[in-house]
Design an enzyme around this catalytic site. Structure first.
Site, short mmCIF file in Angstrom:
data_model
loop_
_atom_site.label_atom_id
_atom_site.label_comp_id
_atom_site.label_asym_id
_atom_site.label_seq_id
_atom_site.Cartn_x
_atom_site.Cartn_y
_atom_site.Cartn_z
N LYS A 53 -72.08 33.56 -10.22
CA LYS A 53 -72.27 33.30 -8.79
C LYS A 53 -73.24 34.33 -8.20
O LYS A 53 -73.18 35.52 -8.54
CB LYS A 53 -70.91 33.35 -8.10
CG LYS A 53 -70.90 33.01 -6.62
CD LYS A 53 -69.46 33.02 -6.13
CE LYS A 53 -69.36 32.86 -4.61
NZ LYS A 53 -67.96 32.90 -4.16
N SER B 265 -66.55 29.50 -1.07
CA SER B 265 -67.97 29.79 -1.19
C SER B 265 -68.52 29.56 -2.59
O SER B 265 -69.73 29.60 -2.78
CB SER B 265 -68.23 31.24 -0.77
OG SER B 265 -67.60 32.15 -1.64
N SER C 145 -62.19 31.14 -1.75
CA SER C 145 -63.48 30.70 -2.29
C SER C 145 -63.48 30.29 -3.75
O SER C 145 -64.48 29.77 -4.24
CB SER C 145 -64.53 31.80 -2.09
OG SER C 145 -64.80 31.96 -0.71
#
Length: 473
Positions: free
Chosen positions: A85, A160, A184
């Protein structure tokens, strides 16, 4: 392709499962095939890259590709292709945090968690997209394409860790890095029909930024399509580093014979009522657990009535700190270029900063009320989110801040408690789907250090009713 055919393709979703080196394998299955030399790590990386290219024009999940795959070497997941990520440093790649407020520079070293992730043997292909600084539960932007949900591309993939979730759900890679500071990992898992475990605080290597904050909300982990992949990652990561203050998890390989007392929480303790599909997902899961011999009973989890506002204030503190220290990310950092959600959070905090000591005291006391709610229970079953996956635009940072915050609070009503308390929490698909075919997730939460219990219970639910995949629809 005609317009009606295009609409049909959108409704059918986007998947890139095919007859190649990855096949139908999850991460454990692919690692086993590589270990037996049925396929090669280079072949798996090549075919995964081809799958990513096929999905990317429709999903917009990738931030940056590596010029060549980075093989992680030996480990339980050796040769399994994956992504990191884009809020976590990977040597030589820029870390952009999903923000247009600065031009990111190449990282000089791996983040500590990146090293732990690589120790499992995975092959990194690049980095995935996230909303600005991970503040939003939907991976959307003011001036860029959103990450789209592969089950229905008109809808959010969550946030997220939305980029990672979209790639895993679509079949581009079997596992991808994610992290969770307010939901997230679990939110995109629920949106995309995946397994998402937020470990106990301190279970995996902590990031340097979190250790400097009064409450470290963020824990790293992965998104997967199977329970055994999440279990295998945790066990492999533990071989790299284990926190001596927590009981070891080890490799969880299936259900336990032990029957549990499970609390059922349908509506949020902060007063948000779940929608019909979400209620059905949780109550149907409770019926299945009862049928499997567990004891499920309604529970009330009392939290401070200020919790929602306090968590929002703390989120605002984080945005304020980013605005103050942003030049450490890039010398051209301009907080005026932060998106509407980040700016709104910062401005809200500037108006209320004097309450910070009181807010921190109340948030830290949440662990006491959480522990009290667990008396006599092993696990709490709840929704991940108060309503099902919204269409893109509903949670866009371009929405006026007051409206956007109201929508966020009516959506993300269950996950933040675990971040404040630091307890483990696992999202997994239910048997319920929306009218448009979108998955609906449920959440299992435990006491500190209870990852083994959550994984064993998730194994049992998966065996009882295997999770749907896009290629099966």
């Amino acid at each position: 392709m005609t317009t009606s055919e295009e609409q049909s393709e959108v409704r059918a979703g986007v998947h890139v499962f095919r007859d190649d080196a990855l096949g139908d394998h999850d991460a454990v299955g692919l690692a086993d095939a590589i270990r037996r030399r049925e396929v090669g790590a280079a072949e798996a990386a090549r075919d995964a890259a081809a799958r990513v290219r096929a999905a990317e024009s429709r999903l917009h999940a990738v931030q940056v590709h590596l010029d060549a795959p980075a093989y992680g070497g030996d480990g339980a997941l050796s040769g399994v292709p994956t992504f990191v990520k884009d809020n976590t440093d990977y040597l030589g790649l820029p870390t952009g945090h999903g923000s247009a407020a600065f031009a990111p520079r190449a990282a000089r070293r791996h983040a500590p968690f990146t090293r732990q992730f690589l120790s499992t043997g995975v092959t990194v292909l690049g980095k995935t997209r996230l909303p600005e600084f991970g503040f939003s539960p939907s991976t959307e932007y003011e001036d860029a394409d959103p990450v789209r949900n592969p089950w229905h591309t008109d809808h959010s993939a969550g946030g997220s860790s939305g980029g990672s979730a979209a790639l895993v759900a679509a079949g581009a890679v079997p596992i991808a890095h994610a992290n969770d500071g307010g939901g997230s990992i679990r939110i995109p898992a629920a949106c995309c029909g995946l397994v998402g475990l937020k470990p106990t605080r301190g279970r995996v290597v902590a990031n340097a930024q979190g250790r400097q904050l009064p409450i470290d909300l963020v824990t790293d982990g992965v998104l997967t399509r199977s329970v055994r992949d999440s279990a295998a990652f945790l066990a492999a990561g533990e071989r790299h580093w284990r926190n001596p203050k927590l009981p070891p998890v080890g490799l969880v390989e299936g259900p336990s014979a032990r029957r549990l007392r499970i609390g059922l929480l349908v509506d949020s303790p902060n007063g948000v009522t779940s929608d019909a599909d979400t209620r059905e997902a949780v109550t149907e899961t409770a019926r299945r657990l009862n049928g499997l011999g567990h004891t499920v009973e309604p529970v009330s989890l009392s939290i401070d009535p200020h919790f929602t506002d306090d968590f929002l204030t703390y989120w605002g503190l984080l945005s304020f700190l980013i605005g103050v220290t942003g030049r450490t990310l890039g010398t051209d950092f301009d907080r005026r270029r932060m998106d509407g959600l980040s700016r709104g959070l910062r401005e809200m905090y500037v108006r209320s900063w004097r309450t910070t000591p009181t807010v921190l005291r109340r948030l830290k006391r949440t662990r006491e009320t959480y522990a009290a709610g667990f008396r006599g229970l092993d696990v709490i079953l709840s929704p991940v989110l108060a309503h099902t996956t919204p269409p893109l635009g509903h949670l866009s940072p371009a929405v006026p801040y007051v409206t956007l915050i109201e929508r966020l609070l009516n959506y993300v009503a269950f996950t933040p408690v675990n971040n404040v308390v630091g307890t483990p929490s696992l999202a997994l698909p239910s048997t319920t789907t929306t009218a448009s075919g979108l998955p609906v997730g449920v959440m299992l939460s435990g006491r500190p250090g209870a990852e083994r219990t959550l994984l064993e219970l998730a194994f049992e639910l998966e065996a009882d009713r295997p999770f749907r995949r896009l290629r099966d629809v």
